[in-house]
Design a protein around this motif. Structure first.
Motif, PDB file in Angstrom:
ATOM      1  N   ARG A 236       1.165  -1.374   0.653  1.00  6.22           N
ATOM      2  CA  ARG A 236      -0.493   0.251  -0.012  1.00  6.22           C
ATOM      3  C   ARG A 236       1.026   1.200   0.232  1.00  6.22           C
ATOM      4  O   ARG A 236       0.403   2.310  -0.211  1.00  6.22           O
ATOM      5  N   ARG A 237       2.090   1.084   0.241  1.00  5.70           N
ATOM      6  CA  ARG A 237       2.868   2.742  -0.041  1.00  5.70           C
ATOM      7  C   ARG A 237       3.329   3.323  -0.940  1.00  5.70           C
ATOM      8  O   ARG A 237       3.192   4.399  -0.672  1.00  5.70           O
ATOM      9  N   LEU A 238       2.887   1.540  -1.733  1.00  6.89           N
ATOM     10  CA  LEU A 238       2.924   2.408  -3.342  1.00  6.89           C
ATOM     11  C   LEU A 238       2.510   3.407  -3.940  1.00  6.89           C
ATOM     12  O   LEU A 238       2.227   4.413  -4.863  1.00  6.89           O
ATOM     13  N   LEU A 239       1.462   4.169  -3.207  1.00  6.33           N
ATOM     14  CA  LEU A 239       0.343   5.074  -3.272  1.00  6.33           C
ATOM     15  C   LEU A 239      -0.293   5.307  -2.387  1.00  6.33           C
ATOM     16  O   LEU A 239      -0.239   4.954  -1.201  1.00  6.33           O
ATOM     17  N   ARG A 240      -0.043   6.571  -2.487  1.00  7.41           N
ATOM     18  CA  ARG A 240       0.312   7.775  -1.249  1.00  7.41           C
ATOM     19  C   ARG A 240      -1.701   8.377  -1.496  1.00  7.41           C
ATOM     20  O   ARG A 240      -1.681   9.018  -0.604  1.00  7.41           O
ATOM     21  N   ILE A 241      -1.835   7.968  -2.293  1.00 12.73           N
ATOM     22  CA  ILE A 241      -3.393   9.078  -2.081  1.00 12.73           C
ATOM     23  C   ILE A 241      -4.749   8.156  -2.091  1.00 12.73           C
ATOM     24  O   ILE A 241      -4.346   7.043  -2.312  1.00 12.73           O
ATOM     25  N   ALA A 242      -4.977   7.945  -0.795  1.00 14.54           N
ATOM     26  CA  ALA A 242      -6.207   7.378  -0.083  1.00 14.54           C
ATOM     27  C   ALA A 242      -7.371   6.908  -1.868  1.00 14.54           C
ATOM     28  O   ALA A 242      -7.680   7.584  -2.186  1.00 14.54           O
TER      29      ALA A 242
ATOM     30  N   ASN B 119       4.335  -7.573 -13.330  1.00 11.91           N
ATOM     31  CA  ASN B 119       6.205  -7.961 -12.415  1.00 11.91           C
ATOM     32  C   ASN B 119       5.743  -8.432 -11.172  1.00 11.91           C
ATOM     33  O   ASN B 119       7.004  -8.694 -10.356  1.00 11.91           O
ATOM     34  N   ALA B 120       4.724  -8.234 -10.608  1.00  9.97           N
ATOM     35  CA  ALA B 120       4.740  -8.742  -9.028  1.00  9.97           C
ATOM     36  C   ALA B 120       4.066  -9.945  -9.070  1.00  9.97           C
ATOM     37  O   ALA B 120       3.390 -10.739  -8.100  1.00  9.97           O
ATOM     38  N   GLY B 121       3.589 -10.843  -9.224  1.00 12.73           N
ATOM     39  CA  GLY B 121       3.171 -12.652  -9.366  1.00 12.73           C
ATOM     40  C   GLY B 121       2.064 -12.430  -9.839  1.00 12.73           C
ATOM     41  O   GLY B 121       1.278 -11.220 -10.315  1.00 12.73           O
ATOM     42  N   PRO B 122       1.323 -13.579  -9.460  1.00 15.07           N
ATOM     43  CA  PRO B 122      -0.090 -12.904  -9.681  1.00 15.07           C
ATOM     44  C   PRO B 122      -0.336 -11.984  -9.025  1.00 15.07           C
ATOM     45  O   PRO B 122      -1.048 -12.194  -7.956  1.00 15.07           O
ATOM     46  N   ARG B 123      -1.685 -12.039 -10.333  1.00 10.88           N
ATOM     47  CA  ARG B 123      -2.505 -10.643  -9.638  1.00 10.88           C
ATOM     48  C   ARG B 123      -3.714 -11.139 -10.397  1.00 10.88           C
ATOM     49  O   ARG B 123      -4.901  -9.685 -10.936  1.00 10.88           O
ATOM     50  N   ASP B 124      -4.435 -11.708 -10.521  1.00  7.49           N
ATOM     51  CA  ASP B 124      -5.386 -12.833 -10.741  1.00  7.49           C
ATOM     52  C   ASP B 124      -7.253 -12.264  -9.732  1.00  7.49           C
ATOM     53  O   ASP B 124      -7.423 -13.283 -10.110  1.00  7.49           O
ATOM     54  N   TRP B 125      -7.233 -10.763 -10.122  1.00 12.99           N
ATOM     55  CA  TRP B 125      -8.401 -10.703  -9.315  1.00 12.99           C
ATOM     56  C   TRP B 125      -9.870 -11.414  -9.456  1.00 12.99           C
ATOM     57  O   TRP B 125     -10.639 -11.755  -9.232  1.00 12.99           O
ATOM     58  N   GLU B 126     -10.058 -10.901 -11.030  1.00 12.11           N
ATOM     59  CA  GLU B 126     -11.102 -11.801 -12.012  1.00 12.11           C
ATOM     60  C   GLU B 126     -11.134 -13.335 -11.417  1.00 12.11           C
ATOM     61  O   GLU B 126     -12.023 -13.925 -11.573  1.00 12.11           O
ATOM     62  N   THR B 127     -10.263 -14.369 -11.831  1.00 13.89           N
ATOM     63  CA  THR B 127      -9.902 -15.083 -11.816  1.00 13.89           C
ATOM     64  C   THR B 127     -10.607 -15.433  -9.686  1.00 13.89           C
ATOM     65  O   THR B 127     -10.828 -16.553 -10.026  1.00 13.89           O
ATOM     66  N   PHE B 128      -9.656 -14.290  -9.212  1.00 13.66           N
ATOM     67  CA  PHE B 128     -10.208 -15.116  -7.795  1.00 13.66           C
ATOM     68  C   PHE B 128     -11.025 -15.059  -7.369  1.00 13.66           C
ATOM     69  O   PHE B 128     -12.663 -15.916  -6.954  1.00 13.66           O
ATOM     70  N   HIS B 129     -12.051 -14.062  -8.127  1.00 15.38           N
ATOM     71  CA  HIS B 129     -13.629 -13.846  -8.156  1.00 15.38           C
ATOM     72  C   HIS B 129     -14.363 -14.655  -8.475  1.00 15.38           C
ATOM     73  O   HIS B 129     -15.639 -15.195  -8.012  1.00 15.38           O
TER      74      HIS B 129
ATOM     75  N   SER C 153      -2.571   3.410 -12.116  1.00 22.98           N
ATOM     76  CA  SER C 153      -2.442   3.441 -10.875  1.00 22.98           C
ATOM     77  C   SER C 153      -2.194   1.955 -10.572  1.00 22.98           C
ATOM     78  O   SER C 153      -1.234   1.381  -9.449  1.00 22.98           O
ATOM     79  N   SER C 154      -2.509   0.616 -11.523  1.00 23.11           N
ATOM     80  CA  SER C 154      -2.508  -0.450 -11.492  1.00 23.11           C
ATOM     81  C   SER C 154      -0.474  -1.272 -11.862  1.00 23.11           C
ATOM     82  O   SER C 154      -0.092  -1.597 -10.582  1.00 23.11           O
ATOM     83  N   ALA C 155       0.418  -0.305 -12.017  1.00 31.78           N
ATOM     84  CA  ALA C 155       1.816  -0.166 -12.474  1.00 31.78           C
ATOM     85  C   ALA C 155       2.488   0.260 -11.019  1.00 31.78           C
ATOM     86  O   ALA C 155       3.032  -0.334 -10.468  1.00 31.78           O
ATOM     87  N   ALA C 156       1.817   1.089 -10.709  1.00 32.22           N
ATOM     88  CA  ALA C 156       2.282   1.938  -9.363  1.00 32.22           C
ATOM     89  C   ALA C 156       2.136   0.903  -7.745  1.00 32.22           C
ATOM     90  O   ALA C 156       3.226   0.564  -6.488  1.00 32.22           O
ATOM     91  N   ALA C 157       0.300   0.830  -7.449  1.00 36.90           N
ATOM     92  CA  ALA C 157       0.146  -0.163  -6.560  1.00 36.90           C
ATOM     93  C   ALA C 157       0.273  -1.346  -6.486  1.00 36.90           C
ATOM     94  O   ALA C 157      -0.361  -2.302  -5.709  1.00 36.90           O
ATOM     95  N   GLU C 158       0.164  -1.929  -7.550  1.00 31.82           N
ATOM     96  CA  GLU C 158      -0.332  -3.807  -7.541  1.00 31.82           C
ATOM     97  C   GLU C 158       1.246  -4.145  -8.269  1.00 31.82           C
ATOM     98  O   GLU C 158       0.685  -5.407  -8.587  1.00 31.82           O
ATOM     99  N   LEU C 159       1.140  -3.856  -9.457  1.00 31.69           N
ATOM    100  CA  LEU C 159       1.824  -4.786 -10.554  1.00 31.69           C
ATOM    101  C   LEU C 159       3.859  -4.225 -10.531  1.00 31.69           C
ATOM    102  O   LEU C 159       4.173  -5.337 -11.311  1.00 31.69           O
ATOM    103  N   ALA C 160       3.334  -3.887 -10.007  1.00 31.10           N
ATOM    104  CA  ALA C 160       5.479  -3.375  -9.796  1.00 31.10           C
ATOM    105  C   ALA C 160       5.825  -3.487 -11.694  1.00 31.10           C
ATOM    106  O   ALA C 160       6.877  -3.171 -11.607  1.00 31.10           O
ATOM    107  N   GLY C 161       4.482  -2.252 -11.972  1.00 28.38           N
ATOM    108  CA  GLY C 161       5.517  -1.563 -13.690  1.00 28.38           C
ATOM    109  C   GLY C 161       4.427  -2.214 -14.392  1.00 28.38           C
ATOM    110  O   GLY C 161       4.842  -1.752 -15.454  1.00 28.38           O
ATOM    111  N   GLY C 162       3.693  -3.475 -14.282  1.00 27.47           N
ATOM    112  CA  GLY C 162       2.794  -4.011 -15.001  1.00 27.47           C
ATOM    113  C   GLY C 162       1.997  -3.462 -15.009  1.00 27.47           C
ATOM    114  O   GLY C 162       2.004  -2.060 -15.231  1.00 27.47           O
ATOM    115  N   SER C 163       1.307  -4.286 -15.708  1.00 26.33           N
ATOM    116  CA  SER C 163       0.074  -2.689 -15.796  1.00 26.33           C
ATOM    117  C   SER C 163      -1.384  -3.904 -16.347  1.00 26.33           C
ATOM    118  O   SER C 163      -1.656  -4.698 -16.976  1.00 26.33           O
ATOM    119  N   VAL C 164      -2.795  -3.683 -16.391  1.00 30.89           N
ATOM    120  CA  VAL C 164      -3.964  -4.118 -16.660  1.00 30.89           C
ATOM    121  C   VAL C 164      -4.876  -4.384 -17.900  1.00 30.89           C
ATOM    122  O   VAL C 164      -4.446  -5.243 -19.180  1.00 30.89           O
TER     123      VAL C 164
END
Length: 335
Positions: free
Chosen positions: A16-22, A146-156, A226-237
């Motif tokens: 979460r520290r990667l994204l400064r704004i609430a 670049n942050a490992g699996p982040r497959d939220w659609e599959t999870f849900h 936002s996904s590159a910064a806070a979720e995917l370590a430079g990857g993208s949706v």
């Protein structure tokens, strides 16, 4: 003041520290089986299944149940709160509302508990499922991580939804499910309702974007940044610098209008974001414009819907949600 849930939050606060704004009220939110049948009676503890392994749980509260999972879809252990009706012990089956949180720092599966969901649903015959969706997961399997699996659609959709039906007394059918969300979660609700047309009979977007391509694709760009910064370590949706255009179109509510036919559709956005709060103004101005575009497309197609414009900016309106919840329950199969 709503009492904060006592269940633990996500185990990796550094993400979460990667994204400064609430995320709840800023631009980040917009631009920010086998062996399970017996447990569905509610008399037994929930069981693993559908790619989910329970690593932590809280089942003592008569209404609010908490679970954290290990899953190959996400490389940290996401959680879910499952809020049961007051009379769940009576043995009936219930419709389910999947309620999706907004994006940004501090936004997670507890967000709606903080917002008073227990009080808002008191006495109402519906199960509410509130899963983690990541700080900027955009309810998507990303084009690149670049942050490992982040497959939220599959999870849900592929894992959590059938797990809920197996472990709780639900109406496991189209007329038994609704999906709703705030901000990024409002977009997620619209996306899931269209992409998984036979899953949800009602969809509600509370200050959620409904158009990915307007204004040179501002929402798509923000999803990527936002996904590159806070979720995917430079990857993208959706892919950078070039978008996966087919993915954008498949996710874009205004391009998938026919997928909402036969569903209950509820939209709300604010008309007066703060002129001195740049993030609030940009976010809700874009939300309102996108929802109006979506409304016009629905009108042109002759698809029934509810669309409301309320004073204020990019906030979760508990009174409007309560009104929406009445409509959700009226549309779904009764308990």
């Amino acid at each position: 003041m709503v009492k904060k849930s006592s269940v633990p939050g996500p185990p990796t606060p550094s993400r979460r520290r990667l994204l400064r704004i609430a995320g709840g009220a800023t631009a980040a939110t917009l631009l920010g089986g086998a062996g399970l049948l017996a447990s569905a009676t509610g008399a037994h503890a929930a069981q693993d299944g559908f790619g989910l392994r329970i690593v932590d749980r809280g089942e003592d509260d008569p209404r609010m149940k908490y679970y954290r999972f290990a899953t190959d879809a996400i490389d940290w252990d996401p959680a879910v709160n499952v809020l049961l009706p007051d009379d769940y012990a009576g043995g009936r089956r219930y419709p389910v509302l999947y309620l999706l949180h907004g994006g940004g720092i501090g936004q997670d599966f507890i967000s709606f508990d903080r917002a008073g969901i227990r009080q808002l649903t008191a006495g109402r015959p519906i199960i509410v499922v509130m899963p983690d969706g990541g700080p900027a997961g955009w309810y998507s399997d990303p084009v690149h991580s670049n942050a490992g699996p982040r497959d939220w659609e599959t999870f849900h959709i592929a894992q959590l939804l059938p797990w809920i039906d197996a472990n709780f007394r639900t109406h496991a059918e189209f007329d038994g499910r609704a999906v709703a969300g705030f901000s990024m979660g409002g977009f997620g609700a619209l996306k899931y309702a269209a992409r998984y047309h036979g899953h949800f009979a009602s969809v509600s977007s509370h200050s959620g974007p409904a158009s990915l391509r307007r204004d040179a694709g501002l929402v798509t760009h923000w999803a990527n940044v936002s996904s590159a910064a806070a979720e995917l370590a430079g990857g993208s949706v959706y892919g950078m610098p070039l978008w996966d255009e087919a993915r954008v179109s498949a996710d874009n509510p205004v391009e998938q209008v026919e997928r909402y036919r036969g569903k209950r559709v509820f939209l709300v956005a604010g008309t007066s974001p703060s002129p001195v709060d740049w993030a609030d103004w940009v976010t809700e101005t874009q939300v309102l414009a996108g929802q109006r575009e979506f409304r016009d497309r629905l009108n042109e197609a002759g698809i029934a819907h509810e669309q409301y414009e309320e004073p204020g900016g990019h906030v979760f309106r508990a009174d409007v949600f309560s009104r929406d919840l009445d409509g959700v329950i009226a549309r779904l199969r009764a308990a």
